[in-house]
Design an enzyme around this catalytic site. Structure first.
Site, short mmCIF file in Angstrom:
data_model
loop_
_atom_site.label_atom_id
_atom_site.label_comp_id
_atom_site.label_asym_id
_atom_site.label_seq_id
_atom_site.Cartn_x
_atom_site.Cartn_y
_atom_site.Cartn_z
N GLY A 151 0.83 -1.20 0.00
CA GLY A 151 0.00 0.00 0.00
C GLY A 151 0.86 1.25 0.00
O GLY A 151 2.07 1.20 0.25
N PRO A 205 2.37 4.87 1.25
CA PRO A 205 2.82 5.28 2.59
C PRO A 205 1.69 5.93 3.39
O PRO A 205 0.91 6.73 2.86
CB PRO A 205 3.93 6.30 2.29
N GLY A 206 1.59 5.55 4.65
CA GLY A 206 0.60 6.17 5.53
C GLY A 206 -0.76 5.52 5.54
O GLY A 206 -1.69 6.05 6.16
N GLY A 242 -1.55 2.57 6.84
CA GLY A 242 -1.81 1.81 8.07
C GLY A 242 -1.35 0.37 8.02
O GLY A 242 -1.93 -0.48 8.70
N LYS A 243 -0.31 0.05 7.26
CA LYS A 243 0.16 -1.33 7.16
C LYS A 243 0.75 -1.80 8.50
O LYS A 243 0.43 -2.89 8.98
CB LYS A 243 1.20 -1.45 6.04
N THR A 244 1.61 -0.98 9.08
CA THR A 244 2.21 -1.35 10.37
C THR A 244 1.16 -1.42 11.46
O THR A 244 1.19 -2.33 12.31
CB THR A 244 3.30 -0.33 10.74
N GLU A 258 -4.96 33.60 -11.13
CA GLU A 258 -5.86 32.65 -10.47
C GLU A 258 -7.29 32.78 -11.00
O GLU A 258 -8.00 31.78 -11.10
CB GLU A 258 -5.82 32.88 -8.95
N HIS A 299 -7.67 30.64 -14.09
CA HIS A 299 -7.89 29.22 -13.76
C HIS A 299 -9.35 28.97 -13.39
O HIS A 299 -9.97 28.01 -13.86
CB HIS A 299 -6.99 28.81 -12.59
N ASP A 333 2.31 24.95 -14.30
CA ASP A 333 1.11 24.64 -15.09
C ASP A 333 1.50 24.01 -16.42
O ASP A 333 0.90 23.01 -16.85
CB ASP A 333 0.30 25.92 -15.34
#
Length: 628
Positions: free
Chosen positions: A194, A196-197, A199-201, A417, A420, A492
């Site tokens: 998965g 990073p972050g 929740g594997k551990t 902006e 956009h 961009d």
């Protein structure tokens, strides 16, 4: 009890040493200070010395009244005749030798010092681990038992399918006979894959916590050492410890550090990392079966792992731990919000809709940042305003209000902006604009934040083309209204060119080039790929690819320019509002696009909620309704 006995023996030895030192000191202090030799001879001639003990050149005398005096002879050859002449009793002794303890200390001190220095440096090289100077091959796995590991499945949220996959491990560790009756065999290894972050551990710790079994945790990098053969020895030692504690779980985090494909790179295959991997392969499915030892590994790079490690019998099952969906994000937020005093106006489902693509670690960070914002304002509860500010900080970067921008550059940023936003509002299949600001955030001078109305797992051709047009809107607005070009659009252009190139070379979204992958072998040499790159397309074909990429970019650039020129008034109004208020939310943008004057910015109410109500352009998933 053993520690108590050791401490008692140590204090006893210290006490004996101190007693010996004090006795020697007191014996020396009992004798008076040495007398000058000339005065000593005068005392002898006066008849006041009764007895003299000669030890080398030291003279220890006793007077007629019983006092003891000492002196030092300079080698006087007439000393004995003078003593006999005046009737002094003479006693001769050899010179006093140092004590046995002092002799031993003086003779053995250099050797003991060298041994101590050697042990110190050996422990430093090995990090002071257990086993002292001979812990090269000892495993560095940390064991968590039932009392130290309190994580359960209740603490894991957002990955229900992964929890179901690993729940069988818990059932087997609790009741192995349930599977063995039908001849079934529990997986020997489970590989968690998965981003990073995700929740594997945490999921691996929850398995051990639910099963109430020992949990050995180690990182893949802990096996590799500067000494040859240490990694393989540590693998053997870790599995020996695990067998003694079976049934148990061995968790190897970041296994790609030691499990990369063999034969990779330019240095051949006989290196320390590959020896460690070979030993790991043997231990997981070798001549001796490890009964009751389940290996769980985690990685975010499954593509670089060795095929022998991935086969059934070693890692029988791969469990994908993906990024959470909207329901998973809500559950994760509820888990982390239990540790924070939350105001009544905070709605986890609204925050989950506004945080697409966030991992479990990102959501934990979001809750923490919101708590820090509340603490800075000395609030008792964390409200919705704090969560909105924390989300803006994470997604757009921290505000840099101290940055002083020239008025012309500030005006240029406002038009950029606005370009956009106007293109994004006019084109279908674009993510709704949640907020736009000209306050410098992170490394950007202005930010337009678009949030999808729902979780999306693939992109269609029209959405990609419209995304390219939105990216060009900023530079076009600068050209039309400011009559200049700035470097602010460099990112961009980079993103637009990357999307167009992938559409042609990877995704088969070009009518003229067809559904074929164009490109070169870009494998990395240190990941077991080919050292040389082989062209699979001709030069003429690559020229056609470049021409097709240019056609897509020019087409979307022209589309964005036409939209901005047809809506000049809206761009002007939006830029003026940005220069006045610096930040516009979805409601204010909708007013401008509908031809209405933009409403004034909302002032946070007492409840702390500053999130706008649902917008009318389908952006309800990106903006949160006001609490009732």
């Amino acid at each position: 009890m053993n520690n108590m006995m050791k401490n008692l023996v140590i204090w006893l030895v210290i006490g004996l040493v101190l007693m010996t030192v004090f006795n020697q000191f007191n014996t020396r202090q009992a004798i008076q200070a040495p007398m000058e030799y000339s005065q000593f001879i005068d005392e002898v001639k006066a008849g006041r010395i009764a007895k003299v003990t000669i030890e080398g050149r030291q003279l220890k005398a006793t007077t007629n009244d019983g006092k003891r005096v000492t002196s030092y002879s300079p080698g006087d050859i007439w000393l004995v005749s003078d003593l006999l002449k005046y009737g002094v009793k003479i006693e001769a002794k050899p010179e006093e030798e140092p004590s046995l303890l002092v002799n031993i200390f003086v003779s053995w001190f250099p050797m003991l010092l060298l041994i101590g220095v050697w042990i110190f440096f050996m422990r430093q090289m090995q990090g002071g681990g257990r086993g002292g100077a001979f812990s090269f091959g000892k495993s560095r796995a940390r064991m968590l038992d039932e009392s130290t590991n309190t994580v359960t499945f209740a603490d894991v949220a957002g990955c229900e399918e992964a929890k179901e996959e690993v729940s069988e491990l818990v059932d087997f560790l609790r009741d192995p006979s349930k599977f063995q009756k039908l001849g079934g065999r529990i997986p020997r290894g489970v590989l968690m894959v998965g981003s990073p972050g995700t929740g594997k551990t945490l999921l691996a710790r929850a398995i051990a916590g639910e099963a109430k079994v020992p949990f050995f945790s180690i990182s893949g990098s802990d096996f590799v050492e500067m000494f040859v053969g240490v990694g393989a020895a540590r693998v053997r030692d870790m599995f020996e410890q695990a067998k003694k504690s079976a049934p148990c779980i061995v968790f190897i985090d970041e296994i790609d550090a030691v499990g990369r494909q063999r034969g990779a790179g330019l240095g051949g295959g006989n290196d320390e990392r590959e020896q460690t991997l070979n030993q790991l392969l043997v231990e997981m499915d070798g001549f001796e079966a490890n009964v009751g030892v389940i290996v769980i590994a985690a990685t975010n790079r499954p593509d670089v792992l060795d095929p022998a490690l991935m086969r059934p019998g070693r890692f029988d099952r791969q469990v994908v731990v993906p990024l959470p969906d909207i329901r998973g994000r809500e559950q994760i937020l509820m888990v982390h919000m239990r540790k924070v005093p939350i105001a009544p106006d905070v709605k986890a489902d609204i925050i989950a809709r506004g945080t697409p693509g966030f991992s479990g670690a990102d959501l934990a960070n979001l809750v923490n940042e919101a708590a820090l914002f509340a603490a800075r304002k000395t609030k008792r509860l964390v409200d919705m305003e704090d969560f909105e500010r924390a989300k803006d900080k994470i997604m757009m970067g921290a505000e840099r209000r101290s940055l002083v921008m020239p008025e012309e550059e500030r005006k240029n940023t406002a038009y950029h902006e606005s370009g956009h936003v106007v293109v994004a509002k006019l084109l279908p299949k674009t993510d709704p604009v949640h907020k736009v600001t000209i306050i410098p955030r992170g490394r950007a001078l202005g930010v337009t934040m678009q949030l999808p109305a729902e979780d999306r797992y693939s992109q269609d051709r029209d959405r990609l083309l419209n995304t390219i047009a939105v990216l060009f809107g900023g530079r076009i607005a600068e050209e039309i209204f400011m009559h200049q070009m700035t470097t602010g659009a460099s990112n961009d252009f980079e993103r637009a060119t990357d999307i167009a190139r992938r559409m042609v070379t990877q995704w088969g979204m070009s009518d003229s080039m067809g559904t074929m992958v164009y490109g070169e072998n870009e494998g990395e040499v240190f990941l077991g790929r080919s050292i040389t790159t082989h062209k699979n397309v001709s030069e003429e074909t690559m020229r056609q690819v470049d021409a097709e990429i240019r056609r897509i970019i020019d087409m979307q650039y022209a589309l964005a320019r036409r939209l901005i020129e047809e809506n000049r008034g809206k761009v002007e109004i939006m830029a003026a509002a940005l220069l006045e208020w610096e930040t516009l939310d979805a409601d204010q943008l909708n007013d401008i696009m509908a031809g209405k004057p933009p409403r004034a910015p909302k002032v946070p109410v007492a409840s702390g909620s500053s999130m706008p109500p649902p917008s009318t352009d389908g952006a309800a998933g990106a903006t949160a309704p006001a609490p009732s």
